[in-house]
Design an enzyme around this catalytic site. Structure first.
Site, mmCIF file in Angstrom:
data_model
loop_
_atom_site.group_PDB
_atom_site.id
_atom_site.type_symbol
_atom_site.label_atom_id
_atom_site.label_comp_id
_atom_site.label_asym_id
_atom_site.label_seq_id
_atom_site.Cartn_x
_atom_site.Cartn_y
_atom_site.Cartn_z
ATOM 1 N N PHE A 151 -59.521 -11.708 65.809
ATOM 2 C CA PHE A 151 -59.174 -12.317 67.099
ATOM 3 C C PHE A 151 -60.156 -13.431 67.494
ATOM 4 C CE2 PHE A 151 -59.558 -11.167 71.896
ATOM 5 C CZ PHE A 151 -58.909 -12.332 72.278
ATOM 6 N N ALA A 187 -66.959 -6.929 62.058
ATOM 7 C CA ALA A 187 -67.449 -5.604 62.439
ATOM 8 C C ALA A 187 -66.272 -4.652 62.440
ATOM 9 C CB ALA A 187 -68.041 -5.644 63.855
ATOM 10 N N TYR A 226 -69.738 3.151 67.995
ATOM 11 C CA TYR A 226 -69.564 1.694 67.991
ATOM 12 C C TYR A 226 -70.599 1.031 68.910
ATOM 13 C CZ TYR A 226 -67.569 -2.797 69.380
ATOM 14 O OH TYR A 226 -67.393 -4.129 69.690
ATOM 15 N N LYS A 233 -73.888 -1.543 67.954
ATOM 16 C CA LYS A 233 -74.154 -2.877 68.528
ATOM 17 C C LYS A 233 -75.530 -2.902 69.212
ATOM 18 C CE LYS A 233 -70.208 -4.973 67.521
ATOM 19 N NZ LYS A 233 -70.091 -6.215 66.772
ATOM 20 N N ASN A 283 -64.281 -7.299 78.224
ATOM 21 C CA ASN A 283 -62.916 -7.078 77.693
ATOM 22 C C ASN A 283 -62.210 -8.406 77.459
ATOM 23 O OD1 ASN A 283 -63.695 -4.466 78.904
ATOM 24 N ND2 ASN A 283 -61.613 -3.898 78.327
ATOM 25 N N VAL A 284 -62.167 -8.820 76.209
ATOM 26 C CA VAL A 284 -61.617 -10.136 75.881
ATOM 27 C C VAL A 284 -60.105 -10.022 75.653
ATOM 28 C CG1 VAL A 284 -61.895 -12.176 74.430
ATOM 29 C CG2 VAL A 284 -63.804 -10.551 74.658
ATOM 30 N N LYS A 332 -54.552 -6.776 66.292
ATOM 31 C CA LYS A 332 -55.454 -5.631 66.506
ATOM 32 C C LYS A 332 -54.652 -4.386 66.895
ATOM 33 C CE LYS A 332 -59.408 -6.280 68.569
ATOM 34 N NZ LYS A 332 -60.381 -6.650 69.606
ATOM 35 N N GLY A 349 -54.221 6.305 88.928
ATOM 36 C CA GLY A 349 -55.401 5.737 89.601
ATOM 37 C C GLY A 349 -55.842 4.414 89.007
ATOM 38 N N TYR A 384 -64.559 8.706 81.127
ATOM 39 C CA TYR A 384 -64.014 7.355 81.022
ATOM 40 C C TYR A 384 -64.739 6.418 81.976
ATOM 41 C CZ TYR A 384 -60.228 3.951 80.388
ATOM 42 O OH TYR A 384 -59.481 2.847 80.079
HETATM 43 N N1 LIG Z 1 -62.369 -8.287 71.617
HETATM 44 C C1 LIG Z 1 -63.228 -7.712 72.448
HETATM 45 O O1 LIG Z 1 -62.870 -7.430 73.614
HETATM 46 C C2 LIG Z 1 -64.643 -7.430 72.017
HETATM 47 C C3 LIG Z 1 -65.521 -6.866 72.974
HETATM 48 C C4 LIG Z 1 -66.827 -6.622 72.596
HETATM 49 C C5 LIG Z 1 -67.262 -6.945 71.324
HETATM 50 N N2 LIG Z 1 -66.394 -7.455 70.412
HETATM 51 C C6 LIG Z 1 -66.924 -7.775 69.059
HETATM 52 O O2 LIG Z 1 -66.560 -9.095 68.742
HETATM 53 C C7 LIG Z 1 -66.342 -9.230 67.332
HETATM 54 C C8 LIG Z 1 -64.963 -9.790 67.109
HETATM 55 O O3 LIG Z 1 -64.017 -8.898 67.704
HETATM 56 P P1 LIG Z 1 -62.473 -9.118 67.646
HETATM 57 O O4 LIG Z 1 -61.911 -8.665 68.928
HETATM 58 O O5 LIG Z 1 -62.208 -10.473 67.143
HETATM 59 O O6 LIG Z 1 -62.083 -8.015 66.571
HETATM 60 P P2 LIG Z 1 -61.254 -8.126 65.218
HETATM 61 O O7 LIG Z 1 -61.166 -6.741 64.684
HETATM 62 O O8 LIG Z 1 -59.997 -8.886 65.455
HETATM 63 O O9 LIG Z 1 -62.209 -9.008 64.300
HETATM 64 C C9 LIG Z 1 -63.169 -8.458 63.432
HETATM 65 C C10 LIG Z 1 -62.930 -9.051 62.059
HETATM 66 O O10 LIG Z 1 -63.909 -8.505 61.173
HETATM 67 C C11 LIG Z 1 -63.282 -8.219 59.941
HETATM 68 N N3 LIG Z 1 -64.023 -7.153 59.278
HETATM 69 C C12 LIG Z 1 -64.102 -5.857 59.648
HETATM 70 N N4 LIG Z 1 -64.865 -5.183 58.776
HETATM 71 C C13 LIG Z 1 -65.268 -6.093 57.842
HETATM 72 C C14 LIG Z 1 -66.052 -5.986 56.672
HETATM 73 N N5 LIG Z 1 -66.574 -4.825 56.283
HETATM 74 N N6 LIG Z 1 -66.279 -7.110 55.935
HETATM 75 C C15 LIG Z 1 -65.732 -8.299 56.305
HETATM 76 N N7 LIG Z 1 -64.960 -8.446 57.402
HETATM 77 C C16 LIG Z 1 -64.739 -7.351 58.164
HETATM 78 C C17 LIG Z 1 -61.860 -7.776 60.309
HETATM 79 O O11 LIG Z 1 -60.968 -7.930 59.216
HETATM 80 C C18 LIG Z 1 -61.550 -8.692 61.470
HETATM 81 O O12 LIG Z 1 -60.915 -9.864 61.043
HETATM 82 C C19 LIG Z 1 -66.555 -7.860 66.746
HETATM 83 O O13 LIG Z 1 -67.861 -7.792 66.255
HETATM 84 C C20 LIG Z 1 -66.363 -6.938 67.933
HETATM 85 O O14 LIG Z 1 -67.068 -5.740 67.760
HETATM 86 C C21 LIG Z 1 -65.094 -7.722 70.734
#
Ligand SMILES: NC(=O)c1ccc[n+]([C@@H]2O[C@H](COP(=O)([O-])OP(=O)(O)OC[C@H]3O[C@@H](n4cnc5c(N)ncnc54)[C@H](O)[C@@H]3O)[C@@H](O)[C@H]2O)c1
Length: 334
Positions: free
Chosen positions: A21, A99, A160, A164, A190-191, A199, A224, A291
């Protein structure tokens, strides 16, 4: 849109997790705004592998990258042979997004190996290249800490969030040991926004509720939900934070939220307003113990040290996103 004076043209940019994403949105940001930037995406993409709860091991999806013109390497951040493929490049910027992003995976070993061990390797690559390192941390580092969540007051409550939190500590130590390197961690709240659809059930409630409404059903909410608040941030504001993090006043770990909290009920109401429906809501008991009922990022440090200036309200974000929500409705995720 330019967010600072950095010219990314003719720069070598690595985006791990670039099929996901946030990473894919970042790749298109550079491609569109800096057509002469050289972008490499490193991502394992999705396979059929699942965790014990049935959730996919990774969410990277080729459909996020249609019309991306940079280089793509399919590789696993846990695998040294795959990482060695990056030796052929000399990166100026590394955006480490890869991740296990699913907060409801409880296999501690696999999360720690994927999110933490690989970070040592990515930091080494940053050091070898003298590259700026901007990596994804998370609001999950705060657990149930009261709002406003503030850097320095963490208490992760799932593996998780813990992974981080440990990444942030590693970054902090690495930064002190290598004062010449730029290392910035960003704690996204929360993006939501385009390219999150793949996802699946971990995508934001904005798209999930949007699709329920487009199915003609009342959006399903916890009882709620008018009292359950999150700091929802639109992808464009996250991209702004990432770009600004390349030129910080000082290294550090910074919150990336709007500083405003809104309820899940608000999301359903705004969606129904946009989609011109009046389906009410179907409320059900929240099955989760402990929660978190309120998140709201303290963004003072991000404003002061990154120049972060979130611009998109929940109403504006959903309005911008609604055409994409409609386009994806009913399309297959696989
Ligand atoms: N989207 C949110 O709200 C949010 C909030 C807090 C933190 N994050 C962090 O932001 C980052 C991006 O999140 P996102 O929402 O785009 O998630 P996402 O799951 O869409 O993107 C993560 C990407 O990492 C890749 N990946 C996972 N394991 C891997 C591995 N072992 N080797 C290579 N690639 C791997 C996945 O294929 C995926 O494309 C992540 O680190 C996530 O933890 C996201």
């Amino acid at each position: 849109m330019m967010h600072n004076n950095i010219d990314f043209n003719n720069k070598d940019i690595l985006i791990t997790g670039g099929a996901g994403f946030i990473g894919s949105n970042l790749a298109f940001y550079f491609q569109e705004n800096f057509p002469n930037s050289r972008i490499v995406i490193f991502d394992c993409f999705r396979s059929t592998e699942v965790f014990s709860n049935g959730n996919l091991k990774s969410f990277g999806h080729y459909k996020n990258l249609i019309s991306f013109q940079g280089k793509i390497i399919c590789g696993n951040i846990n695998n040294q042979t795959d990482l060695a493929l990056l030796d052929d490049y000399k990166f100026d910027f590394i955006f480490h997004q890869a991740a296990i992003s699913d907060t409801r995976i409880y296999d501690q070993e696999v999360i720690m190996k994927t999110n933490v061990n690989s970070f040592y390797d990515l930091l080494k690559i940053a050091k070898k290249n003298q590259a700026v390192m901007v990596y994804a941390s998370s609001a999950a580092t705060y657990g149930n800490q009261p709002s406003p969540q503030t850097e320095g007051k963490e208490n992760p409550e799932n593996p998780y969030g813990y992974s981080k939190y440990i990444m942030d500590q590693i970054a902090d130590i690495y930064s002190k040991e290598n004062p010449d390197l730029t290392i910035v961690g960003l704690r996204y709240f929360n993006v939501y926004g385009p390219r999150e659809y793949y996802k699946a059930n971990t995508s934001s409630m904005v798209i999930q509720l949007g699709h329920q409404i487009l199915d003609g059903k009342a959006p399903r909410l916890f009882k709620g939900s008018d009292q359950i608040f999150r700091d929802f941030i639109y992808i464009d504001d996250v991209l702004q934070a990432i770009v600004k993090a390349c030129d910080p006043q000082q290294n550090g770990i910074y919150n990336v939220g709007t500083g405003v909290s809104r309820s899940f009920q608000d999301i359903a109401d705004i969606l129904q307003n946009e989609l011109k429906t009046d389906l009410g809501a179907e409320y059900f008991l929240n099955p989760h113990d402990g929660y978190q009922t309120h998140t709201q990022a303290n963004i003072i440090a991000s404003i002061n040290n990154l120049g972060f200036d979130p611009k998109v309200s929940l109403e504006q974000g959903i309005k911008s996103y609604i055409t994409e929500i409609k386009r994806l409705h009913g399309t297959e995720i696989i």
